[in-house]
Structure formats: structure tokens, C-alpha cells
Design a protein around this motif. Structure first.
Motif, PDB file in Angstrom:
ATOM      1  N   LEU A  75      25.063  63.887  56.103  1.00 33.16           N
ATOM      2  CA  LEU A  75      23.774  63.993  55.586  1.00 33.16           C
ATOM      3  C   LEU A  75      23.408  62.122  55.500  1.00 33.16           C
ATOM      4  CD1 LEU A  75      24.324  66.018  52.141  1.00 33.16           C
ATOM      5  CD2 LEU A  75      23.022  66.713  53.993  1.00 33.16           C
ATOM      6  N   ALA A  76      24.110  61.348  55.400  1.00 33.35           N
ATOM      7  CA  ALA A  76      23.617  60.128  54.735  1.00 33.35           C
ATOM      8  C   ALA A  76      22.967  59.556  56.433  1.00 33.35           C
ATOM      9  CB  ALA A  76      25.196  59.451  55.012  1.00 33.35           C
ATOM     10  N   GLY A  77      23.875  60.075  58.012  1.00 31.99           N
ATOM     11  CA  GLY A  77      23.393  60.020  58.579  1.00 31.99           C
ATOM     12  C   GLY A  77      21.867  60.910  59.107  1.00 31.99           C
ATOM     13  N   VAL A 124      30.352  51.041  69.670  1.00 25.44           N
ATOM     14  CA  VAL A 124      30.907  51.008  68.279  1.00 25.44           C
ATOM     15  C   VAL A 124      31.952  51.233  67.484  1.00 25.44           C
ATOM     16  CG1 VAL A 124      29.463  52.519  65.663  1.00 25.44           C
ATOM     17  CG2 VAL A 124      28.202  52.922  68.587  1.00 25.44           C
ATOM     18  N   LEU A 125      32.667  51.247  67.458  1.00 28.35           N
ATOM     19  CA  LEU A 125      33.834  51.467  67.049  1.00 28.35           C
ATOM     20  C   LEU A 125      34.685  49.316  66.749  1.00 28.35           C
ATOM     21  CD1 LEU A 125      36.247  54.075  67.668  1.00 28.35           C
ATOM     22  CD2 LEU A 125      34.878  53.703  65.327  1.00 28.35           C
ATOM     23  N   PHE A 173      27.028  55.721  61.736  1.00 23.05           N
ATOM     24  CA  PHE A 173      25.519  54.859  62.472  1.00 23.05           C
ATOM     25  C   PHE A 173      25.441  55.485  63.920  1.00 23.05           C
ATOM     26  CE2 PHE A 173      24.294  52.212  66.552  1.00 23.05           C
ATOM     27  CZ  PHE A 173      23.337  51.830  65.936  1.00 23.05           C
ATOM     28  N   VAL A 174      26.170  56.598  64.514  1.00 25.84           N
ATOM     29  CA  VAL A 174      26.570  57.590  65.632  1.00 25.84           C
ATOM     30  C   VAL A 174      25.347  58.948  65.037  1.00 25.84           C
ATOM     31  CG1 VAL A 174      28.259  56.907  67.359  1.00 25.84           C
ATOM     32  CG2 VAL A 174      28.900  58.042  65.270  1.00 25.84           C
ATOM     33  N   PHE A 198      17.933  60.423  64.717  1.00 24.32           N
ATOM     34  CA  PHE A 198      17.269  59.857  64.817  1.00 24.32           C
ATOM     35  C   PHE A 198      16.438  60.319  65.932  1.00 24.32           C
ATOM     36  CE2 PHE A 198      15.184  55.635  67.081  1.00 24.32           C
ATOM     37  CZ  PHE A 198      13.991  55.817  65.742  1.00 24.32           C
ATOM     38  N   LEU A 199      17.165  59.685  67.273  1.00 22.01           N
ATOM     39  CA  LEU A 199      15.894  60.769  68.243  1.00 22.01           C
ATOM     40  C   LEU A 199      16.178  61.572  68.717  1.00 22.01           C
ATOM     41  CD1 LEU A 199      19.646  58.646  70.811  1.00 22.01           C
ATOM     42  CD2 LEU A 199      17.011  57.701  70.136  1.00 22.01           C
TER      43      LEU A 199
END
Ligand SMILES: Nc1ncnc2c1ncn2[C@@H]1O[C@H](COP(=O)(O)OP(=O)(O)OP(=O)(O)O)[C@@H](O)[C@H]1O
Ligand SMILES: [Mg+2]
Lengths: 268, 270
Positions: free
Chosen positions: B84-86, B130-131, B143-144, B150-151
Motif C-alpha cells: 500500500l505504501a509503495g 537498490v539493496l 521503493f521497488v 509509478f511506471l
């Protein structure tokens, strides 16, 4: 706000002067309008007929201020047109209703833009919705309306902002014969009670003669005015007028002008 | 039709009369139920005939056990919180960027190369990088997922804005509307169906990315639980996790679908 450079001209409400419009195609330019000049007087009802692709919509879009001419000038009330404005109401062939708004909200759109208070908006929209006979569908979404009802809603929306000029692009094109005749009569009714200047594009010769004080016949390639025919028939246009021999004769004249253009041209 | 609609007319041409449609609906539901029961039956038979599968009762018992111990709830919350956050951050960023790209040519020129580039990379493929950059906390996973959501949503929003019918914009202009009004009252509502589709795709993509990210690096969550269970050959726990992932994904998708039909019911369906 959408017109400037006032010039001294006659009394024409709309004045199209030597207007040319070209579109750039891949390797050539396409002349959609060439040297079109037309004056429309205040309160006049002018219809425009012509073969497909002769530039009728282009002409209307230029008068509406949605397109700019390549050269020449269009004056409305003596001032050059630089963009669209609410004093020129436009009824598009494709209805162009906002599908997410109800009939009432569509009609109120222009009033909201103009900043009218809600109560007044409501009153005005009620009036025009009733005028086009859609009061039972005031809260319906466009998707639930038939083609003719959508068209009537578009008409009410254009009327509601009380434009002094109405530009109508084949507004009855997609309707059945009966609805079409009813809307023609309704249009003439409101035109005679709330005087307006109307520029009305159509494919239908009968319609052109029935509505107009003047019929402008256009020719294609390049788009230009071929002939302007005065319709000296009395208003109100009743069924009697529609069935009169004078009507038939005018109709035939317009028909010949539209469909036998090549012959007339070679003669000249 | 005797339903007393207040003022909206019943769309008459929309297909079959209610009774027949209801009948069709019932048939479909029956077939759905038969299919589910049959599928579970096949699974049971396979489990009993020697395949190394846990039987449905075993999985059910495991599910109850995990639920009772609180592990299941903990995993669900961990996974749900991340997704949900992402997803929310991703959509919240995608909508304005998509609008900017559709409305202003310079914005399109600036954003497009990056979006097109990152679109071709599965967000998960960025996880190792990212890690390394963000450590092993919650941040890299969120983030991922953010990127995935987003994309998906930004492209859809952008497409919605550029495909707004010109005649609707012209209709607003001739009624006196200026750019700001046209944007708020025409472009935004006209592109809302695209945005919602983008959000649904984004949510699916976020969910898939989440579970995979948890398989690789997490201390809790449904993916992590499966990863753990794998090392102990605990197939029942893996099954419970799979079912939970599926059910949760389905519920979230249905919720968005509900929002979609609510918000974009004005569309003509052809
Ligand atoms: N944006 C444009 N780009 C290129 N060509 C155009 C453009 N708009 C119109 N044209 C061309 O200009 C010509 C006139 O178009 P227009 O739409 O004014 O015709 P019309 O008389 O309204 O035709 P119809 O009766 O079929 O509606 C057409 O040949 C069309 O292909
Ligand atoms: Mg046209």
C-alpha cells in the motif's frame, strides 16, 4: 476579450473577407478555402451547402475562432476574431457533450464558466432544458440519451449562454427524418423569438432551403463559394411553405448548384 | 420494467431483460462454484495418489494454526503495508507527472526518455542495486514497489491526457473556458478512466513485485514465509501463503474495480 482591432465596416454581424486556409500535407499544401468572402447580417439565417470536403467545417471553425485563416480576415461585430468566445455559440456535428455530466450540468457548463451563481444557473438551465423538451431527462447522463436527444442537449447548452451568433455544423445530420423536421421547426421557432444570427451547415438541400434566408453553395478543390441563392419565402416556414411550388423551385436551383457544379464551371 | 427510477431512464438498449440476465448470472456463479470444488477435488486426488502435495485439510489446518499463532496476521500486515505504501506513493506521483507530460510538451520531452527506459526494466531487476544503495530495511522494498506502480500508472495517465477528444476541448473553449478550467473540468474527468486502469495495472504489478522482493530480502511478509518454509520442506505453509497472496490480490483488485465502475460509469460501453 476574444476580438480586437475594431475596424470601420458596414453593418455585417459576421464578415468573412478574402479568407484563405491551407493545410500543410506531406509534400504539398492543401487549399481548403480559397478567397472566401461572405457577409452575414444581424439576425440573418444563412445555410451553407456543398460537397463533402469543400471546407464548410473549416469555414465554421474559422468563424468560431478555433482555427486561424492562413490569410484574409474574419470580423464579428466589426472586430477581428482571435479566438473562440461565448458570444459565438457552436453546435458540433459530433454533439460533443461532456459524457460525465448530466444533461442539466452540460447545459450549465458555460454558465459556470461565466461565474453565474448556482441559483441563476439552475433557473437558466431549467428554461433551456424545457425548451428542447428534455425536462424528464435533466438528470440523465448522455450515454442514456438517443442521438436526437443528445443533439437537443447540445442545442440547449449552446443557447444557455445566450450567444448572439449560432454556428451549427450539420447539427441534424444523424437524425431520422421526423426528428429532423421537428428540430428544424423548433430551431426556427427559437430563432424568431430570441433573434440570433445563424450560420448553419448542412448536406441536405431541403433543409438548407427550408431554414435559410440565404443559401451559400460551396464548391470543392479549392474550397470556395460557388453561388449564393436568396430564399424569398416568408417566415414562419410552415408545412405549406415546405410543400409550395416556390419552395420546390428553389430547392431544384440549389440542388443543381450543388450537384452540377462541374458543368456550370466549364461554362464560365 | 416497474422499478421506480427517479429521473434517470433505464438504459433500454443495454442488452437482455433483467430476468434473463439474472438467470445467466446464476448459471455463471454455479459454474464458478463447480469449477472451484472440482479443482480442489483434483488437488486432493493428486495429493493422495503419491504426488508430494499436502491435502486440502492439511493446508486448512496449517492455515488455522498460522492464524491462531498470529504469524499469518503479522505476515499479511507486513506485506500489505509495503504494497500500500509503495502503491499509494507511486500513484500519487504518477498522476501529476502523467498530466504534466500530456499537457506540456517540455515536460513530455524531459520525462519521456527516463520513463521509457525504466519501463523496459522489471522493477525487481533493480533490487540488487537498490539493496546496495538503501540497505536492507523497508525502504528498498517500498521503493521497488513504488517504481512498479509509478511506471504502470504514469504511462496510462499520460495516454489518457493526450487522447482526450479534441472536440470536447473545443466545446469547452467555445463556451468561454480558459486553459485552467479546461484542464480541471474536461481533461481531468476525461482521462480518469485511463488513470484508474493504470492504477489497477499498477496494483497488480506492485503486488507481484512485492512478493518477489520478500522472497529475496525480508524478515516478515508472505513471500518471506514461503522462503522460510521452503528450507524446511513445509509445503502446507507455502500453500497457505499462496492462497493468501491470491485472495488478497483479488480483493484489492475488486476494490479498485468497484471504484472504477463508480467513478467512470458515465462512459459509453460499446
Ligand atoms: N487539420 C487538417 N489537416 C489537413 N487537412 C485538413 C484538416 N482539416 C481539414 N482538412 C481538409 O480540408 C478539406 C475541407 O475539410 P472540411 O472538414 O472543412 O470539409 P467539409 O466541407 O466540412 O466536409 P464534410 O461535408 O464532409 O464535413 C478536406 O479535404 C480536409 O481533408
Ligand atoms: Mg464538415
Amino acid at each position: 476579450m476574444s476580438t480586437d482591432t475594431p475596424t470601420l465596416t458596414g453593418t455585417a454581424k459576421i464578415s468573412v473577407r478574402d479568407t484563405r486556409k491551407t493545410f500543410a500535407l506531406k509534400d504539398e499544401e492543401f487549399v481548403a478555402l480559397d478567397g472566401v468572402s461572405l457577409d452575414v447580417a444581424d439576425n440573418e439565417f444563412v445555410t451553407v451547402v456543398g460537397p463533402s470536403g469543400c471546407g464548410k467545417s473549416t469555414l465554421m471553425n474559422i468563424v468560431a475562432g478555433l482555427e486561424t485563416p492562413t490569410s484574409g480576415q474574419v470580423l464579428v461585430d466589426g472586430a477581428g476574431v482571435t479566438g473562440p468566445g461565448p458570444e459565438r455559440g457552436v453546435i458540433f456535428q459530433q454533439y460533443a457533450l461532456f459524457p460525465w455530466l448530466t444533461v442539466r450540468k452540460n447545459v450549465e457548463f458555460g454558465l459556470k464558466v461565466a461565474g453565474l451563481p448556482a441559483a441563476e444557473r439552475r433557473e437558466r438551465s431549467e428554461h433551456y432544458v424545457r425548451l428542447v423538451g428534455l425536462e424528464q431527462f435533466a438528470d440523465a447522463l448522455p450515454k442514456t440519451l438517443s442521438g436526437g436527444m443528445k443533439q437537443r442537449c447540445a442545442i440547449a447548452r449552446a443557447y444557455a449562454v445566450n450567444p448572439s451568433i449560432l454556428l451549427m455544423d450539420e447539427p441534424f445530420g444523424a437524425l431520422d427524418a421526423l426528428t429532423r423536421v421537428r428540430l428544424q421547426e423548433q430551431l426556427l421557432d427559437t430563432w424568431s423569438t430570441e433573434k440570433r444570427t445563424v450560420l448553419f451547415i448542412t448536406h441536405d438541400v431541403d433543409e438548407a432551403v427550408f431554414l435559410a434566408g440565404r443559401v451559400v453553395v460551396m464548391a470543392a478543390r479549392p474550397g470556395r463559394i460557388h453561388e449564393v441563392i436568396d430564399v424569398n419565402l416568408p417566415y414562419p416556414r410552415t408545412e405549406e411553405v415546405r410543400l409550395s411550388p416556390e419552395f420546390a423551385e428553389l430547392r431544384n436551383r440549389v440542388w443543381r448548384a450543388v450537384y452540377h457544379q462541374t458543368q456550370t464551371q466549364t461554362k464560365n | 420494467m416497474t422499478t421506480s427510477t427517479v429521473s434517470t431512464p433505464t438504459p433500454a438498449r443495454n442488452g437482455s431483460p433483467p430476468r434473463r440476465r439474472a438467470g445467466k448470472h446464476a448459471t455463471l456463479l454455479t459454474l464458478n462454484a463447480v469449477s472451484i470444488v472440482g479443482g480442489i477435488g483434483v488437488w486432493w486426488v493428486l495429493a493422495l495418489t503419491g504426488l508430494q502435495l499436502p491435502t486440502p485439510p492439511e493446508v486448512l489446518a496449517k492455515g488455522i494454526e498460522l492464524a491462531a499463532s498470529g504469524t499469518l496476521a503479522e505476515d499479511l500486515l507486513a506485506s500489505l503495508g509495503r504494497v500500500l505504501a509503495g502503491f499509494l506513493l507511486g500513484s500519487a506521483a504518477a498522476i501529476p507527472v502523467g498530466f504534466l507530460m500530456g499537457w506540456y510538451v517540455p515536460a513530455r520531452g524531459l520525462f519521456e526518455p527516463w520513463i521509457q527506459f525504466f519501463r523496459t526494466i522489471p522493477p525487481l531487476a533493480l533490487l540488487p542495486l537498490v539493496l546496495v544503495l538503501m540497505g536492507i530495511g523497508e525502504l528498498p522494498k517500498v521503493f521497488v514497489i513504488f517504481l512498479a506502480a509509478f511506471l504502470a500508472c504514469v504511462i496510462s495517465t499520460y495516454q489518457g491526457v493526450v487522447s482526450v477528444d479534441r472536440t470536447l476541448i473545443n466545446a469547452a473553449r467555445v463556451l468561454g473556458a480558459k486553459d485552467g478550467t479546461i484542464f480541471l473540468r474536461v481533461v481531468v474527468p476525461a482521462s480518469s478512466p485511463f488513470i484508474l486502469v493504470g492504477m489497477r495495472v499498477g496494483l497488480g504489478s506492485a503486488w507481484a513485485t512485492l512478493v518477489a522482493a520478500e522472497l529475496l530480502a525480508a524478515q516478515a511478509g508472505l513471500g518471506f514465509r514461503m522462503q522460510q518454509a521452503q528450507t524446511y520442506y513445509d509445503l502446507a505453509t507455502i500453500f497457505v501463503s499462496i492462497v493468501a497472496i491470491g485472495v488478497l490480490g483479488l480483493v484489492m483488485d475488486r476494490l479498485l474495480l468497484l471504484a472504477e465502475t463508480r467513478l467512470t460509469g458515465w462512459q459509453e460501453r460499446r
